[in-house]
Scaffold this active site. Structure first.
Site, PDB file in Angstrom:
ATOM      1  N   SER A 118      84.441 129.246 -54.823  1.00 55.70           N
ATOM      2  CA  SER A 118      85.641 130.076 -54.673  1.00 55.70           C
ATOM      3  C   SER A 118      86.708 129.788 -55.732  1.00 55.70           C
ATOM      4  CB  SER A 118      86.245 129.881 -53.280  1.00 55.70           C
ATOM      5  OG  SER A 118      86.702 128.554 -53.114  1.00 55.70           O
ATOM      6  N   LYS A 188      92.582 125.913 -52.581  1.00 55.94           N
ATOM      7  CA  LYS A 188      92.955 127.197 -53.179  1.00 55.94           C
ATOM      8  C   LYS A 188      94.157 126.985 -54.090  1.00 55.94           C
ATOM      9  CE  LYS A 188      90.026 129.360 -50.411  1.00 55.94           C
ATOM     10  NZ  LYS A 188      88.731 129.897 -50.942  1.00 55.94           N
TER      11      LYS A 188
END
Length: 331
Positions: A118, A188
């Site tokens: 990701s 993230k």
């Protein structure tokens, strides 16, 4: 036939014997009087001490019967000792190492393994990153552009999706240098913080407080937003996060139906990832991209306090003007 004594060069000269000390002399010595023969002290210092026989009593401390200093050292336990065996020291060393590792993990820095794609190409699957856990203890809040590790806010990770740790991860988890397999953490990039407004139109760029982000860190071929979202007003003490591989990241965009509207509480943030530590061929720091330093990006946060101050001062100014006008009228 009488045998006489020979006198010649081949016979060694005999030293005349000292007469035995009298009882009076012995009494004088005991009383602390000086020895009449000064050579006795010199001979006593130069002649080695006689070896003790099996029936000899031990010499007193500092006496003539032996080295009193050595005997005192031996009695006090300060003499030379054999070093302790390494195997006896090993448990203590392991205990100290575990305590230090626990303190480092809790207050300073912790290593995390990247389990997914990701955050490509910034972070690749299998990378080990070091996360700064010290600055949050001093009240530091996550900032735009930082790569952060945070606990699952609830519902972000599906049950059974936690990757199975390898042998290295199990060992590092045991000594506290990596999180255990039971912990559910994500990594993230912070796009917006509390008070920001973030949005993205189909085929466009991510916009924060009216400023478009030039996201050069995105995975090649990845579009900034798919699907489109916003505008979203990020609540205070929360952050909006997105992965650098936008088409392979279940980030804030896909959890807007949950509590918090897709944002993450700053209390859930473990810390900021500051460096890729492993493998050595991937070693690199993780700085904040320049696009988050563009002028005006944080303007909304600066304008709000100014507007509030102006609104609070306006009634006071009007009251003073009214009072001054009334005074002129009375005059």
């Amino acid at each position: 036939m009488a045998v006489g004594a020979r006198s010649g060069h081949d016979e060694p000269e005999r030293r005349p014997e000292r007469p035995a000390p009298s009882a009076a002399a012995m009494t004088d010595d005991a009383a602390g009087r000086p020895d009449p023969d000064p050579r006795s002290d010199r001979r006593r210092d130069e002649d080695p001490a006689p070896a003790s026989g099996p029936g000899d009593a031990p010499a007193a401390d500092g006496g003539d019967g032996g080295d009193g200093d050595d005997e005192e050292t031996a009695r006090d336990g300060r003499g030379p000792q054999r070093p302790r065996s390494f195997w006896k020291e090993l448990p203590l060393l392991i205990g100290i190492a575990l305590v230090l590792a626990l303190l480092i993990k809790t207050f300073l820095v912790q290593a995390f393994s990247i389990p997914s794609d990701s955050m490509m190409n910034t972070l690749q699957r299998g990378d080990r990153v070091l996360v700064d856990k010290l600055t949050p203890w001093f009240g530091a809040e996550p900032e735009r552009g930082e790569v952060v590790v945070f606990h699952d806010p609830g519902g972000w990770l599906e049950e059974g999706k936690t990757p199975e740790p390898n042998v290295v991860q199990k060992v590092l988890s045991f000594i506290g240098l990596m999180p255990s397999a039971e912990e559910k953490d994500l990594i993230k990039r912070v796009i917006a913080v509390g008070g920001d407004t973030v949005s993205c139109k189909e085929g466009g760029k991510v916009v924060v407080n009216g400023k478009e982000l030039n996201e050069t860190y995105l995975y090649p071929g990845s579009v900034p937003c798919d699907p489109a979202f916003g505008p979203v007003k990020v609540p205070k003490d929360r952050i909006w996060v997105m992965g650098d591989n936008r088409q392979n990241s279940l980030d804030s965009r896909f959890h807007m139906e949950l509590a918090g509207g897709g944002t993450v509480s700053t209390d859930e943030v473990v810390g900021r990832a500051v460096v890729i530590a492993w493998p050595v061929t991937r070693w690199a720091t993780l700085p904040v991209p320049a696009t988050f330093d563009q002028p005006g990006l944080a303007q909304a946060l600066a304008v709000a306090p100014g507007a509030a101050g102006f609104a609070g001062a306006l009634p006071l100014v009007l009251w003073r003007r009214k009072k001054r006008a009334a005074r002129h009228t009375a005059e």
